[in-house]
Design a protein around this motif. Structure first.
Motif, PDB file in Angstrom:
ATOM      1  N   GLU A  93     100.602 -77.645  49.707  1.00  0.00           N
ATOM      2  CA  GLU A  93      99.487 -77.483  48.887  1.00  0.00           C
ATOM      3  C   GLU A  93      98.119 -78.466  49.391  1.00  0.00           C
ATOM      4  O   GLU A  93      96.987 -77.765  49.092  1.00  0.00           O
ATOM      5  N   VAL A  94      98.731 -79.448  49.531  1.00  0.00           N
ATOM      6  CA  VAL A  94      97.414 -80.253  49.934  1.00  0.00           C
ATOM      7  C   VAL A  94      96.988 -80.950  51.380  1.00  0.00           C
ATOM      8  O   VAL A  94      95.832 -81.143  51.766  1.00  0.00           O
ATOM      9  N   ALA A  95      98.158 -80.776  52.192  1.00  0.00           N
ATOM     10  CA  ALA A  95      97.972 -81.308  53.878  1.00  0.00           C
ATOM     11  C   ALA A  95      96.983 -80.339  54.388  1.00  0.00           C
ATOM     12  O   ALA A  95      97.120 -79.138  54.271  1.00  0.00           O
ATOM     13  N   ASP A  96      96.202 -80.890  55.204  1.00  0.00           N
ATOM     14  CA  ASP A  96      95.447 -80.080  56.336  1.00  0.00           C
ATOM     15  C   ASP A  96      96.387 -79.773  57.445  1.00  0.00           C
ATOM     16  O   ASP A  96      96.243 -78.886  58.033  1.00  0.00           O
ATOM     17  N   ARG A  97      97.336 -80.781  57.792  1.00  0.00           N
ATOM     18  CA  ARG A  97      98.061 -80.804  58.891  1.00  0.00           C
ATOM     19  C   ARG A  97      99.551 -81.452  58.467  1.00  0.00           C
ATOM     20  O   ARG A  97      99.424 -82.307  57.742  1.00  0.00           O
ATOM     21  N   VAL A  98     100.474 -80.906  59.041  1.00  0.00           N
ATOM     22  CA  VAL A  98     102.022 -81.484  58.852  1.00  0.00           C
ATOM     23  C   VAL A  98     102.257 -81.796  60.196  1.00  0.00           C
ATOM     24  O   VAL A  98     102.253 -81.062  60.949  1.00  0.00           O
ATOM     25  N   VAL A  99     103.057 -82.962  60.230  1.00  0.00           N
ATOM     26  CA  VAL A  99     103.274 -83.711  61.512  1.00  0.00           C
ATOM     27  C   VAL A  99     104.716 -83.727  61.401  1.00  0.00           C
ATOM     28  O   VAL A  99     105.246 -84.550  60.461  1.00  0.00           O
ATOM     29  N   PHE A 100     105.545 -83.584  62.221  1.00  0.00           N
ATOM     30  CA  PHE A 100     107.054 -83.833  62.009  1.00  0.00           C
ATOM     31  C   PHE A 100     107.477 -84.821  62.898  1.00  0.00           C
ATOM     32  O   PHE A 100     107.174 -84.396  64.389  1.00  0.00           O
ATOM     33  N   MET A 101     107.905 -85.976  62.672  1.00  0.00           N
ATOM     34  CA  MET A 101     108.462 -87.123  63.678  1.00  0.00           C
ATOM     35  C   MET A 101     109.971 -86.992  63.621  1.00  0.00           C
ATOM     36  O   MET A 101     110.669 -86.754  62.994  1.00  0.00           O
ATOM     37  N   ASP A 102     110.561 -87.149  65.071  1.00  0.00           N
ATOM     38  CA  ASP A 102     111.869 -87.519  65.187  1.00  0.00           C
ATOM     39  C   ASP A 102     111.876 -88.209  66.379  1.00  0.00           C
ATOM     40  O   ASP A 102     111.475 -88.059  67.464  1.00  0.00           O
ATOM     41  N   GLY A 103     112.837 -89.155  66.264  1.00  0.00           N
ATOM     42  CA  GLY A 103     113.081 -90.273  67.541  1.00  0.00           C
ATOM     43  C   GLY A 103     112.075 -91.010  67.921  1.00  0.00           C
ATOM     44  O   GLY A 103     111.847 -91.189  69.146  1.00  0.00           O
ATOM     45  N   GLY A 104     111.095 -91.339  66.874  1.00  0.00           N
ATOM     46  CA  GLY A 104     110.010 -92.206  67.414  1.00  0.00           C
ATOM     47  C   GLY A 104     108.933 -91.163  68.191  1.00  0.00           C
ATOM     48  O   GLY A 104     108.102 -91.674  68.893  1.00  0.00           O
ATOM     49  N   LEU A 105     108.718 -89.791  67.996  1.00  0.00           N
ATOM     50  CA  LEU A 105     108.064 -88.961  68.491  1.00  0.00           C
ATOM     51  C   LEU A 105     107.287 -88.213  67.691  1.00  0.00           C
ATOM     52  O   LEU A 105     108.209 -87.777  66.779  1.00  0.00           O
ATOM     53  N   VAL A 106     106.095 -87.599  67.774  1.00  0.00           N
ATOM     54  CA  VAL A 106     105.621 -86.485  66.925  1.00  0.00           C
ATOM     55  C   VAL A 106     106.115 -85.423  67.821  1.00  0.00           C
ATOM     56  O   VAL A 106     105.718 -84.905  69.051  1.00  0.00           O
ATOM     57  N   VAL A 107     106.879 -84.537  67.332  1.00  0.00           N
ATOM     58  CA  VAL A 107     107.797 -83.430  68.051  1.00  0.00           C
ATOM     59  C   VAL A 107     106.922 -82.189  67.622  1.00  0.00           C
ATOM     60  O   VAL A 107     107.092 -81.210  68.293  1.00  0.00           O
ATOM     61  N   GLU A 108     106.213 -82.344  66.402  1.00  0.00           N
ATOM     62  CA  GLU A 108     105.481 -80.950  66.059  1.00  0.00           C
ATOM     63  C   GLU A 108     104.347 -81.062  65.147  1.00  0.00           C
ATOM     64  O   GLU A 108     104.422 -81.947  64.532  1.00  0.00           O
ATOM     65  N   SER A 109     103.368 -80.525  65.281  1.00  0.00           N
ATOM     66  CA  SER A 109     102.156 -80.863  64.444  1.00  0.00           C
ATOM     67  C   SER A 109     101.550 -79.387  64.307  1.00  0.00           C
ATOM     68  O   SER A 109     101.208 -78.725  65.335  1.00  0.00           O
TER      69      SER A 109
END
Ligand code: ADP
Ligand code: MG
Length: 254
Positions: A215-231
């Motif tokens: 509802e609120v985010a302009d962007r969602v970032v997914f982190m795994d293993g100390g990296l941004v793997v998806e944004s």
């Protein structure tokens, strides 16, 4: 140079032999709300703490509003900022934690004016007026004289948000702000955060509240293993994730 409010490039952090951040790249524009998702231990808290000088970084760089934050491995040399610079920068970044950490022996109003009158040397009448305005903003104007123990967890967290805003930060970091709350108190805190987002505050929010992200985010970032793997936009990352690790994570939390 960049006009981003936050510009993180190749950020690395290790604790001893444990590599926790392995080259985080993230830009956050002024006024943007970025929700960070990711499994426990993926480095979300560490990354926020690096932005706010609670940790030093071992590589890469972080800029906030164009200014270098903290330390930087710079062609093998580490650049140290002066303590005074660090203190000034930290004041401009608000942070809200899972645990509210209010001063138990101070009233709500005293908790909020403490830093502006102490650290920022704001005149107390002005700090008080600002605090009351912030309490209105978080829906607690009638609790100015209460002590933290007299408030619910949700109310305490809203006071903690008001206290962070009292320093007039240009950036707010939230680290699982609703994770310690009873389920029935989560909504009021998320509603407060949504209203700050609507007012144009730049926010990075680590949370497992997918509804808030949607509802609120302009962007969602997914982190795994100390990296941004998806944004990407919430609709894309939440409904149609490209990365298998994002998919696996979402299938567990949704
Ligand atoms: P998240 O917030 O995504 O759950 P954290 O950033 O808290 O992840 O932690 C990432 C990893 O770093 C974990 O393995 C954690 O145990 C480790 N870690 C975090 N802080 C420290 C510290 N001060 N000393 C040693 N290890 C730490
Ligand atoms: Mg964490």
């Amino acid at each position: 140079m960049t006009t981003a409010m936050v510009h993180a490039a190749g950020v690395r952090k290790r604790f001893g032999h444990l590599e926790v951040l392995n080259g985080i790249d993230l830009d956050v524009a002024a006024g943007e709300v970025v929700v960070v998702l990711g499994p426990s231990g993926s480095g979300k808290s560490t990354f926020l703490r690096c932005i706010n000088h609670l940790e030093t970084i071992d590589g890469g760089s972080i800029h906030v509003d164009g200014e270098l934050i903290g330390f930087r491995a710079d062609g093998g040399r580490v650049r140290h900022l002066r303590k005074r610079e660090i203190t000034r920068q930290r004041r401009e970044i608000g942070m809200v934690f899972q645990q509210f950490n209010l001063f138990p022996h101070l009233t709500v109003l005293q908790n909020i004016v403490e830093a502006p009158t102490g650290v920022r040397r704001e005149p107390s009448a002005r700090a008080r007026e600002h605090a009351l305005e912030l309490l209105r903003r978080v829906g607690l104007e009638d609790r100015a004289g209460a002590y933290p123990r007299q408030l619910s967890g949700g109310q305490q967290q809203r006071v903690a948000i008001a206290r962070a805003l009292a320093m007039r930060p240009k950036l707010m970091l939230f680290d699982e702000p609703t994770s310690a709350l009873d389920p029935e108190l989560v909504g009021e805190v998320l509603a407060t955060m949504k209203s700050l987002a609507d007012d144009g505050l730049t926010m990075i929010v680590v949370t497992h509240e997918i509804g808030f992200a949607r509802e609120v985010a302009d962007r969602v970032v997914f982190m795994d293993g100390g990296l941004v793997v998806e944004s990407g936009p919430p609709s894309q990352v939440l409904e149609n994730p490209a990365n298998p690790r994002t998919k696996a994570f979402l299938s567990k939390v949704l």
